[in-house]
Design an enzyme around this catalytic site. Sequence first.
Site: not given
Ligand code: NAD
Ligand code: GLY
Length: 368
Positions: A121, A143, A185, A227, A237, A242, A246, A249, A253, A267
């Site tokens: 939990r 998130k 971003e 942020k 949100e 918040r 987006n 986005h 998207h 992304h």
């Molecule tokens: P990711 O986590 O897939 O990383 C991108 C690539 O880089 C991967 O292949 C990883 O292995 C590699 N990598 C990561 N760090 C590295 C490093 N220091 N050196 C070498 N390689 C490295 O992608 P991302 O762009 O970090 O994240 C995208 C994800 O984040 C999506 O799923 C998206 O939905 C999510 N997201 C979430 C939020 C949120 O608020 N929670 C906000 C924006 C995006």
């Molecule tokens: N990445 C959008 C949010 O955190 O709200």
Amino acid sequence: MAVIPVDIAGRPYEVKVGTGLLAGLAEHCQGRLRKRRVPVVTDQSVHAAWGGVIEAALHGAGHVAAWRILPPGEATKSWEQLSALVDWLLAEEVERGDHILALGGGVIGDLTGFAASILKRGCHFIQLPTTLLAQVDSSVGGKTAINTPAGKNLVGAFHQPSLVLADLAVLETLPRRELLAGYAEVVKYGLLGDADFFQWCDAHGAAMLDGDGALREYAVAHSVAAKARIVKEDERETLGLRALLNLGHTFGHALEAQTGFSDRLLHGEGVALGMVLAARYSARRGELPQASAEHVARHFAEVGMVSEIRDLGLNCDGRALVQHMLHDKKMDAGTLPFVLLKSIGEAWLAKDVALDDVAAFLDQQLAG
Ligand code: NAD
Ligand code: GLY
């Protein structure tokens, strides 16, 4: 090192931004690592690059890393990986008072955070973001989510980390394309609420991307602070604040969906293009000078990002892109709110956007 407080009522935490934080991991965790074995979730690429640093940092403080090493890529944010991760955490006898470490980009952070939110939990987790995108966006704000066959991030929870350590050293091994995607971003914070910061990006973004350490620390810390201010006011949100995060986005998207959420379009690349489209669509409505919209497009082009959707080779029309938007999780009683711009540095939430008009606009953009 910069320390940014995220003042969420009842669950405040800090984001530390600096170089070498992973090497001093145990010290920065300030007593949160209670047991000898410390669960660390990561992906294969990050483990190959930074696993040794984590091992050494934990070993030096009398701990040992218990690794969960997952395949890199978006497919890891799945029910299957979530279920296996939770089973593994249970087998590791992780208790509610323990902290799970999430070492990776947004994929690892989102999956691990969600697992932490449901394990017993809710237990603690610490974000160790290793992409620029994760440092400036996904590791902060709580998130968490996985993807399902119905779409991205459709199952998840708000669950804040206890601490975020954004070590700038990790950016040295990040592929340039991933760095640029994360930069979208960064620019977003300027566009949505801080014209001075957009000007800063114009002046220093390229040098920051090329590796200037002081500029990187400023970019990440300034983005996190932006942020944190928003999340503090509107964690769930619900207030329309918040939602401004987006920006870009909804258009982005649709582009990601059209390219199958694949390596064809990361992304952050979709977000950059989405922000260009949001700016130009704002201009089409007469709410933003066309010159400002073109300034946004020029900025991304100048740092080496794709800024025109006609260059994606999409082979579809505007209506097909709008169809993807209809599955957006932001759909609200049949209308889709769009984040648009009144000026560079002032975003707002438009709830009167006619999707037929968006399709016609996208047809123009696809034709060039
Ligand atoms: P990711 O986590 O897939 O990383 C991108 C690539 O880089 C991967 O292949 C990883 O292995 C590699 N990598 C990561 N760090 C590295 C490093 N220091 N050196 C070498 N390689 C490295 O992608 P991302 O762009 O970090 O994240 C995208 C994800 O984040 C999506 O799923 C998206 O939905 C999510 N997201 C979430 C939020 C949120 O608020 N929670 C906000 C924006 C995006
Ligand atoms: N990445 C959008 C949010 O955190 O709200």
